[in-house]
Design a protein around this motif. Structure first.
Motif, PDB file in Angstrom:
ATOM      1  N   SER A   1       0.953  -1.391  -0.104  1.00  0.00           N
ATOM      2  CA  SER A   1       0.288  -0.206   0.065  1.00  0.00           C
ATOM      3  C   SER A   1       0.734   1.135  -0.233  1.00  0.00           C
ATOM      4  CB  SER A   1      -0.845  -0.052   1.334  1.00  0.00           C
ATOM      5  OG  SER A   1      -1.833   1.133   1.601  1.00  0.00           O
ATOM      6  N   ARG A   2       1.911   0.874   1.046  1.00  0.00           N
ATOM      7  CA  ARG A   2       2.560   2.153   0.912  1.00  0.00           C
ATOM      8  C   ARG A   2       3.495   2.418  -0.886  1.00  0.00           C
ATOM      9  NH1 ARG A   2       5.074   1.066   5.897  1.00  0.00           N
ATOM     10  NH2 ARG A   2       6.592   0.088   4.660  1.00  0.00           N
ATOM     11  N   MET A   3       3.784   1.751  -1.367  1.00  0.00           N
ATOM     12  CA  MET A   3       4.783   1.630  -2.258  1.00  0.00           C
ATOM     13  C   MET A   3       3.429   2.743  -3.897  1.00  0.00           C
ATOM     14  SD  MET A   3       7.823   0.666  -2.481  1.00  0.00           S
ATOM     15  CE  MET A   3       8.015   2.018  -0.850  1.00  0.00           C
ATOM     16  N   ASP A   4       2.216   2.283  -3.284  1.00  0.00           N
ATOM     17  CA  ASP A   4       1.337   2.193  -4.581  1.00  0.00           C
ATOM     18  C   ASP A   4       1.263   3.116  -4.040  1.00  0.00           C
ATOM     19  OD1 ASP A   4      -0.458   1.005  -6.236  1.00  0.00           O
ATOM     20  OD2 ASP A   4      -2.143   1.329  -4.798  1.00  0.00           O
ATOM     21  N   ARG A   5       1.082   4.126  -2.849  1.00  0.00           N
ATOM     22  CA  ARG A   5       0.461   5.274  -3.179  1.00  0.00           C
ATOM     23  C   ARG A   5       1.795   5.969  -3.575  1.00  0.00           C
ATOM     24  NH1 ARG A   5      -0.972   4.508   1.977  1.00  0.00           N
ATOM     25  NH2 ARG A   5       0.685   4.702   3.140  1.00  0.00           N
TER      26      ARG A   5
ATOM     27  N   ASP B   1       1.943   9.111  -6.360  1.00  0.00           N
ATOM     28  CA  ASP B   1       2.555  10.567  -6.321  1.00  0.00           C
ATOM     29  C   ASP B   1       3.663  10.477  -7.158  1.00  0.00           C
ATOM     30  OD1 ASP B   1       0.283  10.462  -4.270  1.00  0.00           O
ATOM     31  OD2 ASP B   1       1.443  10.317  -2.766  1.00  0.00           O
ATOM     32  N   LEU B   2       4.417   9.606  -8.063  1.00  0.00           N
ATOM     33  CA  LEU B   2       5.626  10.331  -8.579  1.00  0.00           C
ATOM     34  C   LEU B   2       4.418  11.215  -9.819  1.00  0.00           C
ATOM     35  CD1 LEU B   2       7.238   7.160  -8.702  1.00  0.00           C
ATOM     36  CD2 LEU B   2       8.126   9.487  -7.634  1.00  0.00           C
ATOM     37  N   ASN B   3       5.607  12.049  -9.917  1.00  0.00           N
ATOM     38  CA  ASN B   3       5.458  13.124 -10.579  1.00  0.00           C
ATOM     39  C   ASN B   3       5.933  12.680 -12.444  1.00  0.00           C
ATOM     40  OD1 ASN B   3       4.593  15.858 -12.306  1.00  0.00           O
ATOM     41  ND2 ASN B   3       5.227  17.059 -11.407  1.00  0.00           N
ATOM     42  N   ILE B   4       5.564  12.367 -13.109  1.00  0.00           N
ATOM     43  CA  ILE B   4       6.217  11.666 -14.141  1.00  0.00           C
ATOM     44  C   ILE B   4       5.878  11.953 -15.707  1.00  0.00           C
ATOM     45  CG2 ILE B   4       7.250   9.657 -15.873  1.00  0.00           C
ATOM     46  CD1 ILE B   4       6.970   8.761 -13.223  1.00  0.00           C
ATOM     47  N   PRO B   5       6.628  12.916 -16.434  1.00  0.00           N
ATOM     48  CA  PRO B   5       5.996  13.720 -17.480  1.00  0.00           C
ATOM     49  C   PRO B   5       6.190  12.885 -18.540  1.00  0.00           C
ATOM     50  CG  PRO B   5       8.283  13.805 -17.401  1.00  0.00           C
ATOM     51  CD  PRO B   5       8.102  13.479 -15.610  1.00  0.00           C
ATOM     52  N   PRO B   6       5.139  12.832 -19.512  1.00  0.00           N
ATOM     53  CA  PRO B   6       4.522  11.670 -20.270  1.00  0.00           C
ATOM     54  C   PRO B   6       5.615  12.202 -21.678  1.00  0.00           C
ATOM     55  CG  PRO B   6       3.390  13.965 -20.590  1.00  0.00           C
ATOM     56  CD  PRO B   6       4.028  13.719 -19.678  1.00  0.00           C
ATOM     57  N   ALA B   7       5.677  10.584 -22.007  1.00  0.00           N
ATOM     58  CA  ALA B   7       7.045  10.490 -23.002  1.00  0.00           C
ATOM     59  C   ALA B   7       6.733  11.597 -24.280  1.00  0.00           C
ATOM     60  CB  ALA B   7       6.894   9.190 -23.511  1.00  0.00           C
ATOM     61  N   ASP B   8       8.143  11.574 -24.480  1.00  0.00           N
ATOM     62  CA  ASP B   8       7.594  12.389 -26.146  1.00  0.00           C
ATOM     63  C   ASP B   8       7.271  11.571 -26.770  1.00  0.00           C
ATOM     64  OD1 ASP B   8       8.742  15.031 -24.343  1.00  0.00           O
ATOM     65  OD2 ASP B   8      11.016  14.111 -25.625  1.00  0.00           O
TER      66      ASP B   8
END
Length: 123
Positions: free
Chosen positions: A105-109, A113-120
């Protein structure tokens, strides 16, 4: 060494019945915590059951585990009333906190919460 069919069958019976004990017979000890019996490992002579527990809605899972250990005889008594006619001996219960569900559950959160920009598009 893997468990025998007999150990596995007894563990399944205990898992089912202990779940009922936690939900019905001793819920007053759990303070609105939902207890899940995640797994049970039986000794070869069926005298000891190592019970992995997971707690949902528990502000302090370690405290709930300590409460269960303090009232182990009450848990075992309730279990005995449920399965006493089917088995010769009620096994000694050893409770463990299964932190796998909390970890997942912690890893899922964290991942959510990671802010990963979309791939080009070009890549």
């Amino acid at each position: 060494m893997s468990e025998s069919k007999r150990q596995q069958k007894f563990a399944r019976l205990l898992q089912k019945e202990l779940s009922e004990v936690f939900q019905r017979d001793i819920k007053h000890l759990l303070k609105n915590t939902f207890v899940t019996v995640t797994s049970i490992r039986m000794s070869p002579d069926l005298s000891v059951a190592k019970v992995d527990l997971s707690f949902m809605l528990a502000p302090n899972p370690q405290q709930i585990l300590e409460t269960l250990n303090e009232h182990k005889s009450e848990v075992r008594g309730a279990l005995g009333r449920r399965i006493g006619k089917d088995v010769r001996h009620i096994p000694e219960l050893i409770f463990y906190l299964n932190e796998g569900a909390d970890y997942a559950s912690r890893m899922d959160r964290i991942i959510n919460d990671l802010n990963i920009p979309p791939a080009d598009e070009e890549e």
